[in-house]
Design an enzyme around this catalytic site. Structure first.
Site, PDB file in Angstrom:
ATOM      1  N   ASP A  13       5.474  -8.002  25.707  1.00  0.00           N
ATOM      2  CA  ASP A  13       6.682  -7.276  26.074  1.00  0.00           C
ATOM      3  C   ASP A  13       6.975  -6.149  25.101  1.00  0.00           C
ATOM      4  OD1 ASP A  13       7.674  -8.435  23.754  1.00  0.00           O
ATOM      5  OD2 ASP A  13       8.961  -9.833  24.782  1.00  0.00           O
ATOM      6  N   HIS A  14       8.007  -5.408  25.444  1.00  0.00           N
ATOM      7  CA  HIS A  14       8.516  -4.331  24.595  1.00  0.00           C
ATOM      8  C   HIS A  14      10.032  -4.416  24.566  1.00  0.00           C
ATOM      9  CE1 HIS A  14       4.736  -2.079  24.346  1.00  0.00           C
ATOM     10  NE2 HIS A  14       4.580  -2.352  25.625  1.00  0.00           N
ATOM     11  N   TYR A  26      14.834  -4.332  27.662  1.00  0.00           N
ATOM     12  CA  TYR A  26      13.724  -5.263  27.552  1.00  0.00           C
ATOM     13  C   TYR A  26      12.764  -5.093  28.716  1.00  0.00           C
ATOM     14  CZ  TYR A  26      16.907  -7.491  24.300  1.00  0.00           C
ATOM     15  OH  TYR A  26      17.749  -7.738  23.267  1.00  0.00           O
ATOM     16  N   CYS A  27      11.489  -5.120  28.434  1.00  0.00           N
ATOM     17  CA  CYS A  27      10.454  -4.976  29.453  1.00  0.00           C
ATOM     18  C   CYS A  27       9.406  -6.054  29.170  1.00  0.00           C
ATOM     19  CB  CYS A  27       9.847  -3.584  29.357  1.00  0.00           C
ATOM     20  SG  CYS A  27       8.546  -3.294  30.539  1.00  0.00           S
ATOM     21  N   ILE A  28       9.137  -6.925  30.160  1.00  0.00           N
ATOM     22  CA  ILE A  28       8.169  -7.994  29.955  1.00  0.00           C
ATOM     23  C   ILE A  28       7.030  -7.865  30.961  1.00  0.00           C
ATOM     24  CG2 ILE A  28       9.391  -9.621  31.430  1.00  0.00           C
ATOM     25  CD1 ILE A  28       8.468 -11.826  29.418  1.00  0.00           C
TER      26      ILE A  28
END
Length: 54
Positions: A13-14, A26-28
């Site tokens: 993720d980021h 949030y980016c998963i």
């Protein structure tokens, strides 16, 4: 910021600092998720998660 996988040299993720209500975005990677049916939680040692389905 990303979380590195120490065994596969990959990340899941980021987290971006952006102007949002929480200040974070949030980016998963959805392929990193493993879906387990609630009937199989004990089989995979997720007994502590059973209460989330009550």
């Amino acid at each position: 910021m990303c979380k590195e996988n120490r065994f596969a040299n990959s990340h899941l993720d980021h987290v971006f600092d952006e102007p949002t209500s929480t200040g974070k975005h949030y980016c998963i990677n959805s392929t990193s998720l493993r879906f387990i049916p609630k009937e199989e939680l004990r089989r995979y040692s997720y007994v502590a998660c059973e209460r989330l389905f009550e």
